[in-house]
Design an enzyme around this catalytic site. Structure first.
Site, PDB file in Angstrom:
ATOM      1  N   HIS A  97       0.833  -1.203   0.000  1.00 60.94           N
ATOM      2  CA  HIS A  97       0.000   0.000   0.000  1.00 60.94           C
ATOM      3  C   HIS A  97       0.864   1.247   0.000  1.00 60.94           C
ATOM      4  CE1 HIS A  97       0.504   1.432   4.189  1.00 60.94           C
ATOM      5  NE2 HIS A  97       0.399   0.173   4.604  1.00 60.94           N
ATOM      6  N   CYS A  98       0.282   2.311  -0.504  1.00 63.98           N
ATOM      7  CA  CYS A  98       0.875   3.637  -0.396  1.00 63.98           C
ATOM      8  C   CYS A  98      -0.087   4.449   0.476  1.00 63.98           C
ATOM      9  CB  CYS A  98       1.128   4.255  -1.762  1.00 63.98           C
ATOM     10  SG  CYS A  98      -0.196   4.022  -2.974  1.00 63.98           S
ATOM     11  N   ARG A  99      -0.658   5.506  -0.060  1.00 63.52           N
ATOM     12  CA  ARG A  99      -1.686   6.230   0.695  1.00 63.52           C
ATOM     13  C   ARG A  99      -3.082   5.764   0.269  1.00 63.52           C
ATOM     14  NH1 ARG A  99      -2.716  12.692   0.287  1.00 63.52           N
ATOM     15  NH2 ARG A  99      -4.369  12.905   1.852  1.00 63.52           N
TER      16      ARG A  99
END
Length: 468
Positions: free
Chosen positions: A402-404
């Site tokens: 995941h990132c944001r």
């Protein structure tokens, strides 16, 4: 009995109205609905019925050379989203139109058959007066060249398409040209191919755009917030948990979980997902500056120890790895404990200086993908040596990324990991991005710069951009 186009369309339309259009069609004299199951993308070898194959073949025989409009392809894409399976290889013929190149299974839903047969009827009607009486077996739209017969694996006598590892370089923009013209010299990685890829992916993105309370996407329940961003939602069919914006993703043979950065209220569920998955690596691509920005509400959950409901977590930094261009990966080990459950250790790779909505270079992306793959493989080997029941379970031992929002940097990394896997050598960039979008949401590979990196990686491998 060989059914005419109009007879076949009439029978299919009646069944769509009377039965579920999601049923596959079968044909023995007349068309019937296979009510026992919905579409699964089966071949004869994997369990499709002979009568289903005959139905699919019969429909295909009527749609050779039929030009599909953007509206037609959008309807087929809706079927792809609904069943989480793409049954069709389409080829652009310009002006937003496509032709059906091949079928990926020995089944076809009644609803999809109706879409294709209506396109054939529309073209037949429009072609009257524009073709001579001896050419009725190869009807085509005005101003469009007569194309080769539809290739389907259902009919081994028809000539095969070029190998997928050699990208197709002609035929995408041939409207109005005679078949006898010299082969196109357009580069398979040039502006025309890139523009066509962008057009196809934009069409898919628009088709997948969520409506209010869209049943295709997971909806919040119990008053709890589910999504960080209103337009970045979680495909219901592939959702990992009902309370997380997280999806099982399979691109070719590469299996991962893609999710958003968890909300504070979701941390206990997030850690439970990591433990139950026996996560071999957690890749966090959100930058340190994003995490530090209190307006974003991104809890620093993997770099700090803490207690979250019934779960206790201990975090320990282990090393730092340079990926090139000044991009660094900090490595951690998360130890997750919960009463009555096995203690689970999860390796973490955190890229702390990759800004949101940007792309790192292809070289850095390759290095990051290799680091994540190697970390995951080491952990999988540990579980295998201990005889864990997670080994062999396709829903477990998946890297969690995941990132944001879980759509841009996340998808760039998943695409690179897919290209690292030799089992995926036949996949095009269109295949990879489309599969990610269908299985999570239409925004996967969010920015043009991120797609450009995947294109550069594909070009370095001689991998096609477009489906044949």
């Amino acid at each position: 009995m060989n059914l005419s186009l109009s007879d076949l369309h009439r029978q299919v339309s009646r069944l769509v109205q009377q039965e579920s259009g999601d049923c596959t069609g079968k044909l023995r004299g007349n068309v019937a609905a296979n009510k026992e199951t919905t579409f699964q993308g089966l071949t004869i070898a994997s369990g499709a019925r002979e009568s289903e194959k005959v139905f699919a073949q019969t429909v295909l025989s009527h749609v050779a050379n039929v030009v599909l409009t953007q509206e037609d392809t959008a309807k087929l894409l809706q079927s792809t989203v609904k069943h989480n399976l793409n049954n069709y290889d389409l080829r652009s013929v310009g002006n937003g139109n496509s032709v059906l190149v091949s079928l990926r299974s020995d089944q076809m839903t009644l609803q999809d058959a109706k879409v294709l047969l209506e396109a054939a009827l529309r073209q037949e009607s429009g072609a009257r007066g524009h073709v001579s009486s001896h050419s009725h077996s190869a009807l085509h739209a005005p101003g469009t060249p007569v194309r080769e017969g539809l290739r389907s694996h259902l009919d081994p006598r028809t000539p095969p398409l070029p190998p997928r590892e050699r990208p197709h370089t002609s035929g995408h923009h041939g409207a109005g040209e005679a078949r006898a013209t010299a082969p196109s010299t357009v580069s398979p990685y040039g502006p025309e191919a890139r523009a066509e890829l962008s057009s196809r992916l934009t069409t898919l993105r628009n088709t997948l755009a969520p409506a209010t309370n869209d049943p295709r996407y997971l909806q919040a329940c119990g008053g709890e917030k589910l999504n960080r961003f209103r337009d970045i939602q979680c495909c219901r069919q592939t959702a990992v948990r009902a309370d997380l914006n997280a999806n099982y993703i399979q691109v070719g043979n590469t299996r991962t979980i893609a999710c958003q950065y968890p909300l504070q209220s979701q941390l206990e569920s997030h850690f439970r997902m990591l433990a139950e998955n026996r996560t071999p690596v957690l890749a966090v691509l959100a930058s340190s500056s994003e995490i530090a920005n209190q307006r974003f509400g991104m809890p620093d959950y993997f770099r700090q120890s803490g207690t979250y409901g019934s779960i206790t977590v201990e975090s320990k930094m282990t090393q730092q790895v340079g990926l090139g261009d000044g991009i660094m990966a900090d490595m951690y080990t998360l130890t997750i404990r919960e009463a009555g459950q096995k203690t689970i250790s999860v390796p973490v790779v955190h890229v702390g200086n990759w800004p949101d909505q940007t792309a790192v270079s292809s070289e850095v992306t390759k290095a990051l993908a290799s680091l994540v793959d190697q970390t995951a493989e080491t952990k999988r080997n540990m579980y295998e040596s201990k005889g864990s029941s997670a080994v062999g379970d396709d829903s477990k031992l998946r890297p969690v990324i995941h990132c944001r929002a879980g759509v841009g940097r996340t998808a760039q990394l998943i695409g690179a990991m897919c290209m690292n896997d030799s089992r995926n050598s036949q996949l095009s960039v269109e295949d990879m991005v489309s599969q990610m979008r269908v299985q999570r949401n239409g925004i996967m590979v969010q920015k043009d710069e991120q797609l450009d990196v995947l294109i550069k990686l594909a070009e370095g491998q001689g991998r096609p951009l477009l489906n044949s």
